[in-house]
Scaffold this active site. Sequence first.
Site, PDB file in Angstrom:
ATOM      1  N   HIS A   1      67.254  76.650  68.012  1.00 33.76           N
ATOM      2  CA  HIS A   1      68.052  76.257  69.181  1.00 33.76           C
ATOM      3  C   HIS A   1      69.230  75.413  68.682  1.00 33.76           C
ATOM      4  O   HIS A   1      69.072  74.564  67.804  1.00 33.76           O
ATOM      5  CB  HIS A   1      67.176  75.452  70.139  1.00 33.76           C
ATOM      6  CG  HIS A   1      67.938  74.817  71.255  1.00 33.76           C
ATOM      7  ND1 HIS A   1      68.778  75.536  72.076  1.00 33.76           N
ATOM      8  CD2 HIS A   1      68.009  73.523  71.678  1.00 33.76           C
ATOM      9  CE1 HIS A   1      69.315  74.717  72.964  1.00 33.76           C
ATOM     10  NE2 HIS A   1      68.877  73.489  72.736  1.00 33.76           N
TER      11      HIS A   1
ATOM     12  N   CYS B   1      65.756  74.101  77.358  1.00 30.59           N
ATOM     13  CA  CYS B   1      66.260  74.764  76.151  1.00 30.59           C
ATOM     14  C   CYS B   1      65.208  75.615  75.451  1.00 30.59           C
ATOM     15  O   CYS B   1      65.537  76.422  74.584  1.00 30.59           O
ATOM     16  CB  CYS B   1      66.830  73.733  75.182  1.00 30.59           C
ATOM     17  SG  CYS B   1      68.258  72.901  75.865  1.00 30.59           S
TER      18      CYS B   1
ATOM     19  N   ASN C   1      75.958  73.876  72.880  1.00 29.87           N
ATOM     20  CA  ASN C   1      74.580  74.110  73.325  1.00 29.87           C
ATOM     21  C   ASN C   1      74.620  74.923  74.622  1.00 29.87           C
ATOM     22  O   ASN C   1      74.986  74.394  75.671  1.00 29.87           O
ATOM     23  CB  ASN C   1      73.890  72.755  73.540  1.00 29.87           C
ATOM     24  CG  ASN C   1      72.446  72.888  73.981  1.00 29.87           C
ATOM     25  OD1 ASN C   1      71.982  73.973  74.308  1.00 29.87           O
ATOM     26  ND2 ASN C   1      71.733  71.770  73.993  1.00 29.87           N
TER      27      ASN C   1
END
Length: 326
Positions: free
Chosen positions: A253, A113, A283
């Site tokens: 994020h 990520c 996500n």
Amino acid sequence: MSITAAITAIGHYLPEDRLTNQDLEKLVDTDDVWIRERTGIVERRLMKDGATSDMAIHAANEIVENMGIDPSEIELVIIATVTPDHVFPATANIVAAAIGADRAWGFDLEAACSGFLYALTVGAKFIEAGTHKKVLVIGSDKMSSIVDYTDRNTCVLFGDGCGAVLLEPSPDENGIIDQRLYSDGTGKKHLHMVAGGSRKPASHETVDNGEHFVYQEGRPVFKFAVTKMAEVCREIMQRNSLTGDDIAWLVPHQANKRIIDYCANSMNIGSEKVMMNIQRYGNTTTATIPLCLYDYREQLNKGDNLILASVGGGFTWGAVYVKWSI
Ligand code: UT7
């Protein structure tokens, strides 16, 4: 004279198909209220046909068309992804060829990520060195290709999507000012894919055991993420003498709304200055940060102080300080 790298254009791609919390209620033992309260997610996009490169090609073409540039001017393509089209060749090579970037070199970068922030930093270095004038940095992930839709611990979290930016030398003092990036490989046990690499190549057994899907122990990852994202944001603020008032936007994020809220609080930033689209996309791993920049592009002003921040598998984490250039 030193050169600063600036983000001069943004592109994106989101698949049309949506997977709502209600859809997931039919697949696993979960419910809309749990997902909203524990994560902030309401729906995600899923790509039925196609691969990571197809999303990246859309996003890159959007930049090429909007900027009116000749694709052969692009010198480097970096794709951050955990879902490359193939183990090799690099997805970046496929994308460069498809968009007509016939003079570019490129590679894929894997930092889970945090991939987009790692890639942005690497791309910026080639601009700062004065050797490159146009670098495409793309975060693209087809998470649905590695998510087990029978595992409620993970399937509610992820979605597919892509965001891209063009880096060029800045004509002024705006651009990518500073970054702090970290990794800690001891975090591997909490978030990884068991098989498919050289340690455990694909076999009938690995497929039967579901070892090609995302494995995550949510609680330890949450604990690490919530601490480290806030810590690295405070560190970059301190290094650059920034207070919460100086920051126009936190661009975090999008893994969990609770992680983002904690981070913003610890930076003394109100929720009105936090980019948030987790409710719509979930996500998307490497795509969350550029998709935020894309969604909020109309609200950004030249010279705005942005802190981009992430934590991901590895563990990897970091923050990048950007003075907005467009
Ligand atoms: O982007 C990469 C980095 N990843 C992250 O930053 C993710 C970090 N982790 C998280 O965001 C959270 O840990 C999750 C959203 C994954 C889970 O939330 P949590 O508050 O940490 O829940 P938990 O894992 O501690 O589970 C609490 C309960 C458990 O039940 P018991 O043991 O208390 O009976 C789980 O089995 O919630 C249960 N649970 C669910 N219930 C309904 C877990 N998943 C679900 C679900 N629906 N989908």
